[in-house]
Scaffold this active site. Structure first.
Site, mmCIF file in Angstrom:
data_model
loop_
_atom_site.group_PDB
_atom_site.id
_atom_site.type_symbol
_atom_site.label_atom_id
_atom_site.label_comp_id
_atom_site.label_asym_id
_atom_site.label_seq_id
_atom_site.Cartn_x
_atom_site.Cartn_y
_atom_site.Cartn_z
ATOM 1 C CE LYS A 25 -2.146 -0.745 3.951
ATOM 2 N NZ LYS A 25 -1.503 -1.985 4.391
ATOM 3 N NE ARG A 100 -3.551 -0.600 9.912
ATOM 4 C CZ ARG A 100 -2.451 -0.038 9.375
ATOM 5 N NH1 ARG A 100 -2.420 1.249 9.153
ATOM 6 N NH2 ARG A 100 -1.420 -0.765 9.076
ATOM 7 N NE ARG A 138 7.791 -3.106 5.986
ATOM 8 C CZ ARG A 138 6.491 -2.823 5.914
ATOM 9 N NH1 ARG A 138 5.917 -2.613 4.740
ATOM 10 N NH2 ARG A 138 5.768 -2.760 7.005
ATOM 11 N NE ARG A 171 7.665 -0.166 10.421
ATOM 12 C CZ ARG A 171 6.649 -0.029 9.570
ATOM 13 N NH1 ARG A 171 6.816 0.599 8.422
ATOM 14 N NH2 ARG A 171 5.465 -0.524 9.851
ATOM 15 N NE ARG A 182 2.475 -4.285 11.218
ATOM 16 C CZ ARG A 182 3.461 -4.091 10.340
ATOM 17 N NH1 ARG A 182 4.629 -4.655 10.525
ATOM 18 N NH2 ARG A 182 3.274 -3.326 9.293
HETATM 19 P P1 AMP Z 1 1.664 0.978 8.877
HETATM 20 O O1 AMP Z 1 2.979 1.606 8.570
HETATM 21 O O2 AMP Z 1 0.537 1.553 8.088
HETATM 22 O O3 AMP Z 1 1.705 -0.529 8.783
HETATM 23 O O4 AMP Z 1 1.340 1.328 10.405
HETATM 24 C C1 AMP Z 1 2.197 0.925 11.437
HETATM 25 C C2 AMP Z 1 1.437 0.817 12.734
HETATM 26 O O5 AMP Z 1 0.847 2.077 13.070
HETATM 27 C C3 AMP Z 1 0.281 -0.174 12.726
HETATM 28 O O6 AMP Z 1 0.702 -1.512 12.953
HETATM 29 C C4 AMP Z 1 -0.574 0.363 13.875
HETATM 30 O O7 AMP Z 1 -0.025 0.024 15.118
HETATM 31 C C5 AMP Z 1 -0.426 1.876 13.690
HETATM 32 N N1 AMP Z 1 -1.473 2.422 12.813
HETATM 33 C C6 AMP Z 1 -1.322 2.998 11.591
HETATM 34 N N2 AMP Z 1 -2.493 3.364 11.080
HETATM 35 C C7 AMP Z 1 -3.439 3.007 11.996
HETATM 36 C C8 AMP Z 1 -4.843 3.105 12.048
HETATM 37 N N3 AMP Z 1 -5.566 3.629 11.047
HETATM 38 N N4 AMP Z 1 -5.466 2.635 13.164
HETATM 39 C C9 AMP Z 1 -4.794 2.115 14.191
HETATM 40 N N5 AMP Z 1 -3.461 1.984 14.201
HETATM 41 C C10 AMP Z 1 -2.779 2.424 13.109
#
Ligand code: AMP
Length: 227
Positions: A25, A100, A138, A171, A182
């Site tokens: 994404k 989400r 990653r 990360r 996740r």
């Molecule tokens: P991402 O880089 O989009 O995978 O986001 C990394 C982490 O940020 C996720 O695993 C969540 O812990 C948090 N996060 C990002 N976006 C959201 C969201 N819309 N709702 C809740 N947690 C989020």
């Protein structure tokens, strides 16, 4: 002459990227944003920036993120609401990683995003095995947030970011236990959004298990066709 009918309609694109972690994404949203000049709102990047800056939002979010849990809805709804009301989002935006949960989707509508029918939704699908490979390999630049993959997209100089030479790291939430968490959060809380948007928005399932350029070509075709 000079009436409203002479004014070119401005196409306002509001785009949502759905899909599990590791589906690509971020890569696709970033490229679409750059090439189509649409603002990208990545909640993952915003939260990581907040953590790096030590803001109250960052302090609240950090423990959830490190474990692979979702951050509480209210915090996200406030953060995104504030962001999309800024003037650079007036002609549209790409939401990458938000909503989400169903509550966040409803929050988006209430905070000014409008009804789901106004959104173009890309649901990027990738088989689970491939997601695990992508996430575990990653690597991430803590300075500019660029991502690499040890096999599929390695940096030019081993272990260093191509853009700013910062040493790359894994990360915390790309480590094994957090990845499992996740994916479980995705299945339980995010996947139901597919049914929600399929019936209510301009919804497209995208096969993300193909080269990134091919996936991107599909997105552009859909966007240009106004589907
Ligand atoms: P991402 O880089 O989009 O995978 O986001 C990394 C982490 O940020 C996720 O695993 C969540 O812990 C948090 N996060 C990002 N976006 C959201 C969201 N819309 N709702 C809740 N947690 C989020």
């Amino acid at each position: 002459m000079g009436g409203v009918e002479d004014v070119e309609p401005v196409s306002i694109e509001r785009i949502i990227f759905l899909g599990p972690p590791g589906a690509g994404k971020g890569t696709q949203a970033g490229r679409l944003a750059a090439e189509r000049r649409i603002v990208r709102v990545s909640t993952g990047d915003m939260l990581r920036d907040a953590i790096a800056e030590g803001t109250p939002v960052g302090r609240q979010a950090a423990p959830h993120i490190d474990k692979g849990d979702l951050v509480p809805d209210d915090l996200l709804i406030d953060m995104v609401g504030e962001r999309i009301r800024q003037s650079d989002c007036a002609n549209g935006y790409i939401l990458d990683g938000f909503p989400r949960t169903l509550r966040q989707a409803q929050g988006l509508e209430a905070m000014g995003g409008g009804p789901p029918s106004g959104f173009l939704v890309f649901d990027v699908e990738v088989p689970r095995e491939e997601l695990l490979k992508r996430l575990s390999g990653r690597r991430w630049c803590p300075t500019c947030q660029s991502t690499y993959h040890v096999d599929k997209n390695p940096p030019t100089r081993a272990g260093l970011c191509n853009l700013d030479s910062t040493p790359l790291i894994q990360r915390e939430d790309d480590k094994k236990v957090a990845v499992a968490r996740r994916l479980a959060e995705y299945d339980e809380r995010t996947k139901p959004l597919i049914g929600y948007y399929r019936d209510r928005s301009r919804f497209h399932t995208i096969d993300g298990y193909r080269p990134a350029d091919v996936v991107f070509g599909d997105l552009v075709t859909i966007l240009e066709a106004g589907r």
